[in-house]
Structure formats: structure tokens, C-alpha cells
Write an enzyme that holds these catalytic residues in place. Structure first.
Site, PDB file in Angstrom:
ATOM      1  CB  ALA A  49     -16.551 -12.312  -8.793  1.00  0.00           C
TER       2      ALA A  49
ATOM      3  N   GLY B 299     -15.044 -16.984  -7.389  1.00  0.00           N
ATOM      4  CA  GLY B 299     -16.214 -17.361  -7.932  1.00  0.00           C
ATOM      5  C   GLY B 299     -15.857 -18.455  -8.985  1.00  0.00           C
TER       6      GLY B 299
ATOM      7  CD  GLU C 264     -17.954 -18.884  -4.526  1.00  0.00           C
ATOM      8  OE1 GLU C 264     -17.754 -17.829  -5.348  1.00  0.00           O
ATOM      9  OE2 GLU C 264     -18.477 -18.636  -3.450  1.00  0.00           O
TER      10      GLU C 264
ATOM     11  CD  GLU D 210     -13.804 -15.612  -3.057  1.00  0.00           C
ATOM     12  OE1 GLU D 210     -12.633 -16.660  -2.667  1.00  0.00           O
ATOM     13  OE2 GLU D 210     -14.487 -16.058  -3.975  1.00  0.00           O
TER      14      GLU D 210
HETATM   15  C1  HSC Z   1     -14.745 -13.401  -6.116  1.00  0.00           C
HETATM   16  O1  HSC Z   1     -14.701 -14.395  -7.007  1.00  0.00           O
HETATM   17  C2  HSC Z   1     -15.921 -13.269  -5.212  1.00  0.00           C
HETATM   18  C3  HSC Z   1     -16.752 -14.342  -5.565  1.00  0.00           C
HETATM   19  O2  HSC Z   1     -17.087 -14.984  -4.328  1.00  0.00           O
HETATM   20  C4  HSC Z   1     -18.388 -14.050  -5.787  1.00  0.00           C
HETATM   21  C5  HSC Z   1     -19.195 -13.281  -5.297  1.00  0.00           C
HETATM   22  C6  HSC Z   1     -20.441 -12.962  -5.569  1.00  0.00           C
HETATM   23  C7  HSC Z   1     -21.227 -12.270  -4.575  1.00  0.00           C
HETATM   24  C8  HSC Z   1     -22.839 -11.899  -4.726  1.00  0.00           C
HETATM   25  C9  HSC Z   1     -23.140 -11.662  -3.138  1.00  0.00           C
HETATM   26  C10 HSC Z   1     -24.477 -10.710  -2.965  1.00  0.00           C
HETATM   27  N1  HSC Z   1     -11.259  -9.328 -11.669  1.00  0.00           N
HETATM   28  O3  HSC Z   1      -2.466 -10.703 -11.524  1.00  0.00           O
HETATM   29  P1  HSC Z   1      -2.192 -10.705 -13.032  1.00  0.00           P
HETATM   30  C11 HSC Z   1      -6.394  -8.633 -13.880  1.00  0.00           C
HETATM   31  S1  HSC Z   1     -13.473 -12.221  -5.689  1.00  0.00           S
HETATM   32  C12 HSC Z   1     -10.687  -8.395 -12.393  1.00  0.00           C
HETATM   33  O4  HSC Z   1      -1.295  -9.707 -13.391  1.00  0.00           O
HETATM   34  P2  HSC Z   1      -1.263 -13.319 -13.218  1.00  0.00           P
HETATM   35  C13 HSC Z   1      -5.504  -7.822 -13.123  1.00  0.00           C
HETATM   36  O5  HSC Z   1      -5.690  -6.779 -12.524  1.00  0.00           O
HETATM   37  C14 HSC Z   1     -12.324 -12.849  -6.802  1.00  0.00           C
HETATM   38  N2  HSC Z   1      -9.638  -8.357 -13.198  1.00  0.00           N
HETATM   39  O6  HSC Z   1      -1.940 -11.969 -13.714  1.00  0.00           O
HETATM   40  C15 HSC Z   1      -4.370  -7.898 -14.432  1.00  0.00           C
HETATM   41  O7  HSC Z   1      -4.842  -6.492 -15.085  1.00  0.00           O
HETATM   42  P3  HSC Z   1      -3.691  -5.579 -15.759  1.00  0.00           P
HETATM   43  C16 HSC Z   1     -11.407 -13.889  -6.598  1.00  0.00           C
HETATM   44  C17 HSC Z   1      -8.589  -9.363 -12.607  1.00  0.00           C
HETATM   45  O8  HSC Z   1      -1.178 -14.351 -14.230  1.00  0.00           O
HETATM   46  C18 HSC Z   1      -4.812  -8.922 -15.157  1.00  0.00           C
HETATM   47  O9  HSC Z   1      -5.913  -9.439 -14.857  1.00  0.00           O
HETATM   48  N3  HSC Z   1     -10.401 -14.106  -7.197  1.00  0.00           N
HETATM   49  C19 HSC Z   1      -9.016 -10.389 -11.834  1.00  0.00           C
HETATM   50  O10 HSC Z   1       0.000 -13.023 -12.600  1.00  0.00           O
HETATM   51  C20 HSC Z   1      -3.555  -9.952 -15.110  1.00  0.00           C
HETATM   52  O11 HSC Z   1      -3.690 -10.461 -13.659  1.00  0.00           O
HETATM   53  C21 HSC Z   1      -9.070 -13.514  -7.091  1.00  0.00           C
HETATM   54  O12 HSC Z   1      -8.975 -12.918  -6.072  1.00  0.00           O
HETATM   55  C22 HSC Z   1     -10.441 -10.427 -11.460  1.00  0.00           C
HETATM   56  N4  HSC Z   1     -10.591 -11.386 -10.599  1.00  0.00           N
HETATM   57  O13 HSC Z   1      -2.049 -13.922 -12.101  1.00  0.00           O
HETATM   58  C23 HSC Z   1      -8.147 -13.873  -8.174  1.00  0.00           C
HETATM   59  N5  HSC Z   1      -8.040 -10.966 -11.546  1.00  0.00           N
HETATM   60  O14 HSC Z   1      -3.266  -6.581 -16.874  1.00  0.00           O
HETATM   61  C24 HSC Z   1      -7.663 -12.734  -8.583  1.00  0.00           C
HETATM   62  C25 HSC Z   1      -7.013 -10.651 -12.320  1.00  0.00           C
HETATM   63  O15 HSC Z   1      -4.797  -4.546 -16.449  1.00  0.00           O
HETATM   64  N6  HSC Z   1      -6.563 -12.670  -9.560  1.00  0.00           N
HETATM   65  N7  HSC Z   1      -7.471  -9.591 -12.786  1.00  0.00           N
HETATM   66  O16 HSC Z   1      -2.943  -5.271 -14.820  1.00  0.00           O
HETATM   67  C26 HSC Z   1      -5.265 -13.418  -9.377  1.00  0.00           C
HETATM   68  O17 HSC Z   1      -4.957 -13.888  -8.289  1.00  0.00           O
HETATM   69  C27 HSC Z   1      -4.299 -13.495 -10.456  1.00  0.00           C
HETATM   70  O18 HSC Z   1      -4.692 -12.386 -11.333  1.00  0.00           O
HETATM   71  C28 HSC Z   1      -3.906 -14.915 -11.216  1.00  0.00           C
HETATM   72  C29 HSC Z   1      -3.294 -14.451 -12.447  1.00  0.00           C
HETATM   73  C30 HSC Z   1      -3.535 -15.674 -10.028  1.00  0.00           C
HETATM   74  C31 HSC Z   1      -5.574 -15.210 -11.595  1.00  0.00           C
END
Ligand code: HSC
Length: 674
Positions: A63, A102, A105, A125
Site C-alpha cells: 500500500a 498489499g 495480498e 506490515e
Molecule cells: C501495506 O501494504 C498495508 C496493506 O496490508 C494494505 C492495507 C489496507 C488496509 C485497509 C483496512 C481498512 N509506500 O526503500 P527504498 C518509497 S503497508 C510509499 O529506498 P529499496 C521510499 O520511501 C506496506 N512509499 O528502495 C523511497 O522514497 P524516497 C507494506 C514507499 O530499493 C522509495 O520508495 N510494504 C513505499 O531499497 C524507494 O524506497 C512495505 O512495508 C510504500 N509502500 O527497497 C514495503 N515503499 O526515494 C516497504 C517504498 O523518496 N518498502 N517507498 O526516499 C520497502 O521495503 C522497500 O522500499 C523496498 C525497496 C524493498 C520495496
């Protein structure tokens, strides 16, 4: 800007391609596009099957975290996943990079999943203080069983494509370079197969024993965190009722976590860590110097640990000592550390040899002449360091970066001992340097921008989180740490016990308290070494040989396994000091102890900001999370102070007679936050 979702039809397969750089986060435009595309595929009689793929470096990485905490925008991700799963035509996820949160998912809503060998799949998450809220906690156990679901959701580390294949989370591993074609071929193959496999229609089998064992095995890791238990409750719910019941539990637990302070802190830290890598005045096009070979001076605990970071990253290291014995010992420790990691399954024996093969031990500084970066890790004495930098100036090749691992000394003085102060910088690693994630990068007055940019960028390949600090005594971390010593002693002098003070800090979530830390580091560090000169409680301890864990007694007594117990002798020493100083004994509440210790640190953080030593409050928090084990669910001292209320922090400082930093006072008066 082009639309984040593009569609086309290839051989009767409806191809949905997402493109939302950098990581294809599932923001509102992506969700809406996906939703519409699935509808379009359903409506088109020529379409037999659907493939969802992403452009760029990764499948949906989750997400869009920047949307969290704001009013929700429809369609929600859960609804999109439900719509994908409800499709009457088979939907295939084509996965590369990291299908996280997400993103994972979305794949679970698909009827089939194919992935390239290098792909990773996971639900991290929990690391944001959350849980997979779009059906992940209900679909994973239904496909892969409770055990793996617990690991994936409550621990949050991604799994490899191979492991996912074994667990049934993907159906086929396809060619690394032919994902789209292979996924389309797969979709054509399954186009007419019915019934469609839907995760929500499967049953998950309860496994109470696995749940208990999992909780027990991870009790320490989960201590203090809310999210792991919530993830576990959701996975358990997947085995006890209908899918809809499970989703209701998941939704309620998700909302609770999202509204809490812990997730706010952990989401803040996600961005803080990435923000810290950015130095405000370094232009984006600044050229970095190539670092192909590193020199490390000193093969002690620090030098060895520092070397390991580079060796593990595949960068050759020349390590220098002054005596053969010390050199051999240092190299031996590096080898032993690697071999222990190999025993735990982190490396193969082959990899260990490969890394050791990158290490060149030597007794001659001259052997550093071809290094691109030289880091000194010798003992903390300015004269000796200045002399060393003078020598390095004569030996190092032009353009080599000269770094000091000092934890508090003035990097500018070292720089001025060379003819190239622009090439000198501080690289403060934290002990054990091969484990602790923080790298405090100390920017000298004359450090050139490309040197700073190079060192900041180097952090990522060696697995560190870099934070830039200006020059001051102790830099960001140790300068703040020093602030809690005097208030702690003051409390001892009024009757608080060392174990009582420590317990407040460990209950707060710190890995250890003031006195446990002193015992680990050595009570005698910095002691004048004259047993007859007893001016402080610490002098009295040191005079009695209570030097900490190494002598099996310090602030605590230690058994052969280094388990501490409160010491009667120490209590007597403290009582003696207290009565001689005529201070009245009084009781302390836990809250008072916490505020007395931590508010002065926040106050110092404010001064560090005022002076421009740290670029931003979130950098300070990053230092504390990664260098000192501050509990991430409290978001670092500055974030924590915001949650307490800055006016309360100011009042606490005033009550203890601590002069309040002007920045802190101004913010508190304006009702602001760091
Ligand atoms: C989720 O998915 C919740 C779901 O369950 C949905 C729920 C729905 C609920 C409704 C219920 C009522 N978003 O890390 P990097 C940016 S929670 C926004 O340096 P890498 C990051 O800030 C999410 N931005 O790259 C950075 O920005 P900058 C679960 C995001 O190659 C740039 O992207 N997912 C973002 O070293 C590059 O990132 C996670 O927790 C995101 N989700 O690693 C995964 N992810 O350039 C989080 C990244 O401006 N992400 N950004 O500084 C990561 O672990 C790493 O970014 C990667 C890439 C491994 C994807």
C-alpha cells in the site's frame, strides 16, 4: 504523467501493467486503475484470462504508506483484492522484485501466481506496526498453513520464490528474463480450467501448538510491540470461523493498530531512515568517488567489525596492525565470527573463504597506498590520531578518502593534520560494528561534498543506515547519551537504586539501563587509576576492582554466566556517599525516573538542532533507533517527546533545574513539535 495502469490484449490474455515508480506502491490511482481494468477484462468477451504485472524494479511493494493516517479513498485495497478473486476469468500474478504487503495480498487474490527466481514475497506490515489488512492474514494460512503464516505476518521477513513455491504461495517459477511471455503462456494454459482456485474458499487448519511454540520462541523479539500479537490473533481467526469472520477480525485489528502511537512511530521511522540518507546541500548530480578497496587501521574489536562490513559486501580490505600477534588475533576473530554465522546458516563455508580471501593483513601502513578509503580505528587519543593522519597524508593516493572512527573527538583537528582536509571525514561505527546498523557520518568543516556524498552512499551496500552529524563532542548520539549520567547519579544520591533506574529504562524498551551499560563497557573506562583518590561513587567502585562484567562485579554482581544481581556492597557505597552529602532519601516513581533521565537528552537534541549539528529531528531519532536500541515503537527521543508533549518536557526539566534549550522552549510555547 502517464496513467499508472495500462492494459492490452495479447493472445486472448488481458494484460494489466502497472507503472508507478519507484516501487509501484498501491496508491489510489493504481487501485482505481486496477479495479477498472479487472472490470474491463470481465466485460470483454474476447478475454479468456488476465495477467497482472508491474513495470520498473518491482511488483507492487505494498500500500502507499504516505496515504496512511489520512481519510481513506475508495476503492480500498481489500475491495480491489476481493474483486480480483471474484473474477470469473482466471487472473495470474506475474511477480518480480518484491511483492510486499498489499502487493503480496494482490497476488493472493489472484487465482494463480508465477514469479521469477529472484522474486521475494512477504508481508512486512508488522515492521510498520501494522498487519496485512487486505486479506493477507486470512489468505496466507489458507494457502500455506498457520506456521508459515505466523512467520510471514508476525515477523515480516520476505521469503524467496523457491520457498513460496514449496509452500504453494506461487504456482510456477518462470524465466528471469521472460516473465511476461511465460505468464501469458501460463494464463492461456489455465484459461479453461474450472473451478478457479480461490484462497478464500479454502480452509485453514488450526494448530494451537504451533501458535504457542511460535509465541514462546519469539517472546523476546516481540517484547513491547503491539503488532505481532495482533497478527497472531488474525492468523488464529483464520482457523476458527468463516472467511468473512476472519476478515472482520483482521479489519478491526488493523484499525486499532493504525490508530495507535506505535504504528505512527514505526511509519515515521520508515521515512526517517530514508530521509536521513539525504544531505540537504548535496546536489543530486554530485559525482561519487569509486570505492573498490578499503584500508582499516587497527585490528581490534572495532577495526575487525568495520572490516567485516566491507568484506561481506565483497569489497577487499587491507587491515593494518602494529604487532604480528595483534594482527593474527584480529584476523582470527573475523574468521571465527564468519564461521559462527556459517554455523547458524547465514553463509556457506565457501562464502566464508571467499570473504576471508578478500582480506589482506599487514604490519605496514605503506600497504594502504592503493586504497580508495582508509578508516582508522585506533584508540581515542588526539595526538596519536593527528600523527597517524599526517602519515596517511604521505601514503594515501590522491583522491583517497581518509576517515576516522572516533566516537567523540574533533575531526577538524585530524583533517588539519593533513594537506587535504577536504578528503577527511568521520565514520563512526557502533559496537559490534558488523552488527549495529548505524553509521554516524561526521562532516568536518572542510569535508568536500563529493567525499560526504560518497560515504553516505556507501552505507547502503554495507548494510548501514547513515546519518550525517556536524563536529561536536560526542556527535549526535554520544553527546545526548552523556546527558543522562549526571541525573542518574543525582537520583542515586537521593536513594534510588541502580537496578531500579535500569529497570525503568528496560521497561521503556531500551536494551539495557545506565548501569548495565557501564558494566558492559567497563566501569574503569576513563578512570584516573588511583585507588586512593575517591571523589565519586564510580571511583569507589573502580578502587574496589568493581570494573564491570569483565571482573564479574561492577554496579552489579555477576555469576559465571554473566547474570546480574544487585550488589549489597554497591548499595553500601552509595549509601555512604548519600549520607556524607547530607542529601535526604526519598522515593522515586518510574515516571519521574524516566523523565529525569530522558528529558535532558531531548533537551540536548534540541540544542543539536539549534546548532545545525543534525539536519533534522528525524535524523536524531534514526541515530537512537539504530545506534542505541531505542525502541522503534516509540519513534526515537524527539518523536517520543512530541507524543509526551513538549510543554511537559519543559516543565520536567525546569523542575530538575536543567536550563531549557531555546528551541525546545519556543516550540513548547508555540504548541509545536519537533
Ligand atoms: C501495506 O501494504 C498495508 C496493506 O496490508 C494494505 C492495507 C489496507 C488496509 C485497509 C483496512 C481498512 N509506500 O526503500 P527504498 C518509497 S503497508 C510509499 O529506498 P529499496 C521510499 O520511501 C506496506 N512509499 O528502495 C523511497 O522514497 P524516497 C507494506 C514507499 O530499493 C522509495 O520508495 N510494504 C513505499 O531499497 C524507494 O524506497 C512495505 O512495508 C510504500 N509502500 O527497497 C514495503 N515503499 O526515494 C516497504 C517504498 O523518496 N518498502 N517507498 O526516499 C520497502 O521495503 C522497500 O522500499 C523496498 C525497496 C524493498 C520495496
Amino acid at each position: 504523467m502517464s496513467k499508472p495502469i495500462q492494459t492490452s490484449i495479447v493472445d486472448g490474455v488481458f494484460l494489466i501493467v502497472a507503472n508507478n515508480p519507484p516501487v509501484n506502491a498501491l496508491g489510489i490511482d493504481v487501485r482505481a486503475g486496477l479495479d477498472a481494468a479487472i472490470q474491463q477484462a470481465a466485460d470483454d468477451a474476447n478475454v479468456k484470462a488476465v495477467v497482472i504485472r508491474c513495470d520498473g524494479r518491482t511488483f507492487f511493494a505494498g500500500a502507499d504508506i504516505t496515504e496512511f493516517g489520512k481519510p481513506p479513498l475508495a476503492p480500498g485495497l481489500g475491495d480491489v483484492v476481493t474483486r480480483i478473486e471474484a473474477s470469473e476469468k482466471p487472473v495470474v500474478a506475474a511477480i518480480h522484485g518484491t511483492a510486499l504487503g498489499g502487493g503480496c495480498e494482490v497476488t493472493l487474490g489472484c487465482h494463480y501466481r508465477v514469479a521469477v527466481p529472484s522474486a521475494k514475497i512477504g508481508t512486512p506490515e508488522v515492521k510498520l506496526g501494522l498487519l496485512p489488512g487486505a486479506g493477507g492474514t486470512q489468505r496466507i494460512p489458507r494457502i500455506a498453513g498457520v506456521k508459515l503464516a505466523l512467520e510471514m505476518t508476525a515477523i515480516g521477513d520476505p521469503i524467496s520464490a523457491k520457498k513460496a513455491l514449496d509452500a504453494g504461495l506461487i504456482d510456477m517459477i518462470v524465466g528471469e528474463d521472460s516473465l511476461e511471455a511465460d505468464a501469458i503462456a501460463f494464463a492461456r494454459e489455465v484459461a479453461d480450467k474450472r473451478p478457479l482456485p480461490r484462497a478464500s474458499e479454502k480452509n485453514a487448519t488450526a494448530d494451537p501448538q504451533a501458535v504457542e511454540e511460535f509465541k514462546k520462541a519469539n517472546a523476546r523479539k516481540f517484547r513491547g510491540f503491539d503488532a505481532p500479537a495482533a497478527n497472531i490473533r488474525c492468523v488464529e481467526a483464520s482457523t476458527s470461523g468463516s472467511f468473512a469472520d476472519g476478515i472482520a477480525v483482521e479489519r478491526a485489528e488493523f484499525r486499532k493498530l493504525m490508530a495507535g502511537t506505535q504504528s505512527a512511530a514505526q511509519r515515521y521511522m520508515f521515512f526517517a531512515e530514508r530521509q536521513a540518507a539525504k544531505v540537504d546541500d548535496i546536489p543530486a548530480d554530485t559525482e561519487r568517488r569509486p570505492i573498490k578497496k578499503v584500508g582499516v587501521i587497527g585490528a581490534g574489536t572495532m577495526g575487525g567489525g568495520i572490516s567485516m562490513n566491507f568484506l561481506t559486501a565483497g569489497i577487499p580490505v587491507t587491515i593494518v596492525e602494529t604487532a604480528q600477534e595483534a594482527l593474527d588475533r584480529g584476523v582470527g576473530v573475523i574468521r571465527k565470527n564468519y564461521e559462527n554465522s556459517a554455523k547458524r546458516g547465514r553463509f556457506t563455508a565457501e562464502k566464508v573463504e571467499q570473504m576471508m580471501g578478500l582480506l589482506t593483513p599487514t604490519l605496514s601502513l605503506d600497504d594502504l597506498k592503493d586504497c580508495d578509503l582508509i578508516i582508522e580505528a585506533i584508540y581515542e587519543n588526539m595526538d596519536v590520531k593527528k600523527e597517524l593522519f599526517g602519515k596517511l597524508d604521505a601514503i594515501a593516493k590522491p583522491g583517497a578518502i581518509l576517515a576516522s572512527n572516533t566516537s567523540y573527538l574533533n575531526v577538524n583537528e585530524m583533517a588539519d593534520a593533513t594537506s587535504r582536509p577536504g578528503d577527511v571525514i568521520g565514520m563512526h561505527f557502533f559496537s559490534p560494528a558488523n552488527v549495529m546498523k548505524l553509521l554516524e557520518v561526521v562532516r568536518g568543516a572542510k569535508t568536500s561534498l563529493d567525499v560526504l556524498a560518497t560515504v553516505m552512499a556507501l552505507a547502503k551496500p554495507i548494510g548501514k543506515v547513515a546519518v550525517v552529524s556536524g563536529v561536536c563532542n560526542g556527535f549526535i548520539g554520544n553527546r545526548m547519551l552523556a546527558q543522562r549520567g549526571a541525573p542518574a547519579t543525582q537520583m542515586l544520591m537521593q536513594g534510588a537504586r541502580p537496578e531500579q533506574i535500569d529497570k525503568v529504562l528496560t521497561d521503556f524498551g531500551m536494551p539495557m539501563g545506565v548501569y548495565q551499560m557501564s558494566d558492559l563497557a567497563g566501569v574503569d573506562i576513563g578512570w584516573h587509576r588511583d585507588p586512593s583518590r575517591i571523589e565519586t561513587i564510580r571511583d569507589a567502585l573502580a578502587a574496589k576492582g568493581r570494573w564491570g562484567q569483565k571482573t564479574r562485579k561492577g554496579w552489579y554482581d555477576y555469576d559465571e554466566n554473566r547474570n546480574p544481581t544487585p550488589s549489597a556492597e554497591v548499595a553500601e557505597i552509595i549509601e555512604d556517599f548519600r549520607s556524607k552529602s547530607n542529601q535526604a532519601r526519598r522515593d522515586f516513581t518510574d515516571d519521574e525516573i524516566l523523565g529525569t533521565l530522558l528529558y535532558p537528552m531531548v533537551n540536548e537534541g534540541a540544542k543539536i538542532l539549534e546548532e545545525g549539528i543534525a539536519q533534522r529531528a528525524s535524523d536524531i531519532d534514526t541515530v537512537w533507533i539504530y545506534g542505541y536500541g531505542w525502541p522503534v515503537y516509540r519513534g526515537g527521543p524527539m518523536f517520543w517527546a512530541n507524543t509526551i508533549g513538549l510543554d511537559k518536557v519543559v516543565a520536567g526539566l525546569e523542575q530538575n533545574g536543567v536550563p531549557v534549550a531555546s528551541k525546545l522552549r519556543e516550540l513548547a510555547e508555540a504548541g509545536g513539535q519537533f
